[in-house]
Design a protein around this motif. Sequence first.
Motif, PDB file in Angstrom:
ATOM      1  N   PHE A 148       0.828  -1.054  -0.027  1.00  0.00           N
ATOM      2  CA  PHE A 148       0.019   0.083  -0.165  1.00  0.00           C
ATOM      3  C   PHE A 148       1.024   1.148  -0.055  1.00  0.00           C
ATOM      4  O   PHE A 148       0.550   2.335  -0.751  1.00  0.00           O
ATOM      5  N   TRP A 149       1.814   1.545   0.833  1.00  0.00           N
ATOM      6  CA  TRP A 149       2.567   2.750   1.112  1.00  0.00           C
ATOM      7  C   TRP A 149       3.283   2.744  -0.124  1.00  0.00           C
ATOM      8  O   TRP A 149       3.556   4.061  -0.459  1.00  0.00           O
ATOM      9  N   VAL A 150       4.153   1.783  -0.577  1.00  0.00           N
ATOM     10  CA  VAL A 150       4.946   2.204  -1.814  1.00  0.00           C
ATOM     11  C   VAL A 150       4.121   2.455  -3.030  1.00  0.00           C
ATOM     12  O   VAL A 150       4.425   3.391  -3.825  1.00  0.00           O
ATOM     13  N   VAL A 151       3.014   1.621  -3.258  1.00  0.00           N
ATOM     14  CA  VAL A 151       2.048   2.133  -4.297  1.00  0.00           C
ATOM     15  C   VAL A 151       1.641   3.573  -4.337  1.00  0.00           C
ATOM     16  O   VAL A 151       1.521   4.377  -5.093  1.00  0.00           O
ATOM     17  N   LEU A 152       1.007   3.962  -3.069  1.00  0.00           N
ATOM     18  CA  LEU A 152       0.887   5.368  -2.604  1.00  0.00           C
ATOM     19  C   LEU A 152       2.061   6.376  -3.149  1.00  0.00           C
ATOM     20  O   LEU A 152       1.691   7.413  -3.395  1.00  0.00           O
ATOM     21  N   GLY A 153       3.051   6.057  -2.485  1.00  0.00           N
ATOM     22  CA  GLY A 153       4.282   6.827  -2.840  1.00  0.00           C
ATOM     23  C   GLY A 153       4.569   7.161  -4.464  1.00  0.00           C
ATOM     24  O   GLY A 153       4.648   7.977  -4.821  1.00  0.00           O
ATOM     25  N   TYR A 154       4.442   5.750  -5.127  1.00  0.00           N
ATOM     26  CA  TYR A 154       4.639   5.910  -6.531  1.00  0.00           C
ATOM     27  C   TYR A 154       3.387   6.918  -7.017  1.00  0.00           C
ATOM     28  O   TYR A 154       3.850   7.823  -8.027  1.00  0.00           O
ATOM     29  N   GLY A 155       2.488   6.910  -6.753  1.00  0.00           N
ATOM     30  CA  GLY A 155       1.323   7.690  -7.036  1.00  0.00           C
ATOM     31  C   GLY A 155       1.219   9.005  -6.896  1.00  0.00           C
ATOM     32  O   GLY A 155       1.347   9.914  -7.691  1.00  0.00           O
TER      33      GLY A 155
END
Length: 186
Positions: A148-155
């Motif tokens: 979740f956090w890495v995907v949010l960071g990428y977004g």
Amino acid sequence: MNIPNLLTVLRVLLIPIFILLFYMPFHWSYMAASTVFAIAAATDWLDGYLARRLQQSTPFGAFLDPVADKLMVAVALVLLVQVHANFWLTLPAAIIICREIVVSALREWMAEIGARAHVAVSNWGKWKTAAQMLALVILLGNPPVVGFWVVLGYGLLLISAGLTLVSMVHYLTAAWPHLRDGAEQK
């Protein structure tokens, strides 16, 4: 040397610390690096606020503040590109770094011709910076494992890259009459 300038110098001095923490072989190293980066990012806001509030703006601060910001962001992006090693982080990192080079060169050139005010910081740049700093804090604080956090960071980094392009177009549009006039004189 005043408090805003000391905070700016502190921001530069924190760069090697967050690099060291990022590469330490401990489970907490990413979070520690992210925390130091977040403190540095907070000093960016605080030094500007204090310089305006206390009327302590100086030529040294006006020079070093944007340099410190660009150094901090570029180093964080390089660290992240190295450990994540994927398109979703590399493309926005390249866009952000390239934009910083273009806009810095544009501002320098505009200052040389006495038109620096035409490329002053805009709200687009402020939104870009907020999204970028939040993305970097999140990505530095998490190992490069999809979650979740890495995907949010990428977004957030992709949003930041989009805002980066919008703000660059804004600056280039504002400078275009000066760029065009210079080209027509040759």
